[in-house]
Design a protein around this motif. Structure first.
Motif, mmCIF file in Angstrom:
data_model
loop_
_atom_site.group_PDB
_atom_site.id
_atom_site.type_symbol
_atom_site.label_atom_id
_atom_site.label_comp_id
_atom_site.label_asym_id
_atom_site.label_seq_id
_atom_site.Cartn_x
_atom_site.Cartn_y
_atom_site.Cartn_z
ATOM 1 N N PHE A 32 5.954 -13.268 5.369
ATOM 2 C CA PHE A 32 4.857 -13.892 4.593
ATOM 3 C C PHE A 32 3.754 -13.864 5.521
ATOM 4 O O PHE A 32 2.569 -14.204 5.000
ATOM 5 N N GLU A 33 3.713 -13.486 6.666
ATOM 6 C CA GLU A 33 2.658 -13.477 7.635
ATOM 7 C C GLU A 33 1.784 -11.894 7.600
ATOM 8 O O GLU A 33 1.144 -11.903 8.398
ATOM 9 N N ARG A 34 2.649 -11.154 7.257
ATOM 10 C CA ARG A 34 2.176 -9.826 6.991
ATOM 11 C C ARG A 34 1.069 -9.551 6.310
ATOM 12 O O ARG A 34 0.932 -10.412 5.264
ATOM 13 N N SER A 35 0.343 -8.306 6.315
ATOM 14 C CA SER A 35 -0.821 -8.327 5.526
ATOM 15 C C SER A 35 -0.350 -8.011 4.118
ATOM 16 O O SER A 35 -1.056 -8.280 3.242
ATOM 17 N N ASP A 36 0.870 -7.372 3.851
ATOM 18 C CA ASP A 36 1.423 -7.359 2.584
ATOM 19 C C ASP A 36 2.202 -8.369 2.241
ATOM 20 O O ASP A 36 3.097 -8.129 1.129
ATOM 21 N N GLY A 37 2.222 -9.404 3.034
ATOM 22 C CA GLY A 37 3.340 -10.611 2.633
ATOM 23 C C GLY A 37 3.322 -10.962 1.110
ATOM 24 O O GLY A 37 4.201 -11.434 0.644
ATOM 25 N N ALA A 38 2.119 -11.033 0.400
ATOM 26 C CA ALA A 38 1.879 -11.213 -0.916
ATOM 27 C C ALA A 38 2.791 -10.519 -1.847
ATOM 28 O O ALA A 38 3.448 -11.060 -2.668
ATOM 29 N N THR A 39 2.602 -9.310 -1.698
ATOM 30 C CA THR A 39 3.418 -8.327 -2.349
ATOM 31 C C THR A 39 4.923 -8.288 -2.026
ATOM 32 O O THR A 39 5.606 -8.011 -2.929
ATOM 33 N N LEU A 40 5.247 -8.416 -0.984
ATOM 34 C CA LEU A 40 6.747 -8.706 -0.642
ATOM 35 C C LEU A 40 7.321 -9.884 -1.148
ATOM 36 O O LEU A 40 8.330 -10.083 -1.856
ATOM 37 N N ALA A 41 6.591 -11.189 -1.225
ATOM 38 C CA ALA A 41 7.091 -12.376 -1.589
ATOM 39 C C ALA A 41 7.092 -12.115 -3.398
ATOM 40 O O ALA A 41 8.022 -12.632 -3.946
ATOM 41 N N GLY A 42 6.093 -11.216 -3.913
ATOM 42 C CA GLY A 42 6.203 -11.108 -5.307
ATOM 43 C C GLY A 42 7.524 -10.086 -5.685
ATOM 44 O O GLY A 42 8.071 -10.377 -6.598
ATOM 45 N N ALA A 43 7.829 -9.495 -4.756
ATOM 46 C CA ALA A 43 8.880 -8.421 -4.924
ATOM 47 C C ALA A 43 10.493 -9.292 -4.784
ATOM 48 O O ALA A 43 11.091 -9.160 -5.653
ATOM 49 N N VAL A 44 10.324 -10.217 -4.057
ATOM 50 C CA VAL A 44 11.560 -11.131 -3.865
ATOM 51 C C VAL A 44 11.596 -12.101 -5.246
ATOM 52 O O VAL A 44 12.746 -12.091 -5.770
ATOM 53 N N GLU A 45 10.302 -12.479 -5.628
ATOM 54 C CA GLU A 45 10.672 -13.097 -7.057
ATOM 55 C C GLU A 45 10.997 -12.296 -8.061
ATOM 56 O O GLU A 45 11.404 -12.974 -9.058
ATOM 57 N N ALA A 46 10.617 -10.927 -8.239
ATOM 58 C CA ALA A 46 10.832 -10.090 -9.407
ATOM 59 C C ALA A 46 12.315 -9.985 -9.054
ATOM 60 O O ALA A 46 13.114 -9.934 -10.329
ATOM 61 N N ILE A 47 12.738 -9.827 -7.922
ATOM 62 C CA ILE A 47 14.229 -9.535 -7.913
ATOM 63 C C ILE A 47 15.030 -10.790 -8.317
ATOM 64 O O ILE A 47 16.055 -10.631 -9.140
ATOM 65 N N ALA A 48 14.473 -12.066 -7.970
ATOM 66 C CA ALA A 48 15.102 -13.169 -8.393
ATOM 67 C C ALA A 48 15.431 -13.373 -10.168
ATOM 68 O O ALA A 48 16.079 -13.872 -10.618
ATOM 69 N N GLU A 49 14.122 -12.839 -10.571
ATOM 70 C CA GLU A 49 14.015 -12.795 -12.149
ATOM 71 C C GLU A 49 15.174 -11.998 -13.169
ATOM 72 O O GLU A 49 15.618 -12.409 -13.740
ATOM 73 N N PHE A 50 15.430 -10.756 -12.385
ATOM 74 C CA PHE A 50 16.050 -9.748 -13.119
ATOM 75 C C PHE A 50 17.833 -10.020 -12.683
ATOM 76 O O PHE A 50 18.544 -9.770 -13.194
ATOM 77 N N SER A 51 17.901 -10.820 -11.710
ATOM 78 C CA SER A 51 19.435 -10.853 -11.034
ATOM 79 C C SER A 51 19.879 -12.326 -11.273
ATOM 80 O O SER A 51 19.138 -13.219 -11.874
ATOM 81 N N ASN A 52 20.914 -12.517 -10.653
ATOM 82 C CA ASN A 52 21.627 -14.164 -10.496
ATOM 83 C C ASN A 52 21.206 -14.722 -9.517
ATOM 84 O O ASN A 52 21.746 -15.530 -9.184
ATOM 85 N N LEU A 53 20.204 -14.282 -8.713
ATOM 86 C CA LEU A 53 19.859 -15.194 -7.634
ATOM 87 C C LEU A 53 19.434 -16.697 -7.787
ATOM 88 O O LEU A 53 19.680 -17.568 -7.068
ATOM 89 N N ARG A 54 18.801 -16.922 -9.017
ATOM 90 C CA ARG A 54 18.715 -18.172 -9.502
ATOM 91 C C ARG A 54 19.381 -18.503 -10.739
ATOM 92 O O ARG A 54 19.225 -17.774 -11.801
ATOM 93 N N GLN A 55 20.168 -19.652 -10.667
ATOM 94 C CA GLN A 55 20.923 -19.773 -11.867
ATOM 95 C C GLN A 55 20.665 -21.247 -12.360
ATOM 96 O O GLN A 55 20.695 -21.968 -11.495
ATOM 97 N N VAL A 56 20.682 -21.269 -13.537
ATOM 98 C CA VAL A 56 20.288 -22.801 -14.184
ATOM 99 C C VAL A 56 21.441 -23.180 -15.135
ATOM 100 O O VAL A 56 21.752 -22.173 -16.048
#
Length: 93
Positions: A32-56
């Motif tokens: 998150f400290e990298r210059s592309d940190g926002a892009t990488l954080a968005g990628a992690v969120e996108a992965i969480a959306e399509f996978s079972n990383l977060r279950q409700v």
């Protein structure tokens, strides 16, 4: 590149991630400290959306959160527990 490929569904690992019962992803806090940190954080969120990383459950309560951030400094974890994202100082207490 691999993280972005997974986030965009183009990597062979996507199938494994999407069908796992309790998948996890670990991200170093320095990402998150990298210059592309926002892009990488968005990628992690996108992965969480399509996978079972977060279950409700049916009530919308999170029953599994497989997104993990590894902190390099124990003080960071303590600050987060206190609801702070920056250290205490004379200027910001």
């Amino acid at each position: 590149d691999t993280l972005i490929d997974i986030a965009e569904g183009r990597h062979p690992f996507c199938t494994e991630l999407a069908t796992s019962a309790k998948p996890m992803i670990f991200v170093d806090s320095s990402v998150f400290e990298r210059s592309d940190g926002a892009t990488l954080a968005g990628a992690v969120e996108a992965i969480a959306e399509f996978s079972n990383l977060r279950q409700v459950d049916a009530d919308g309560n999170i029953t599994w959160n497989g997104v993990n951030v590894i902190h390099r400094n124990a003080n960071d974890v303590g600050l987060l527990e206190l609801g702070r994202s920056v250290p205490f100082s004379a200027e910001n207490n």
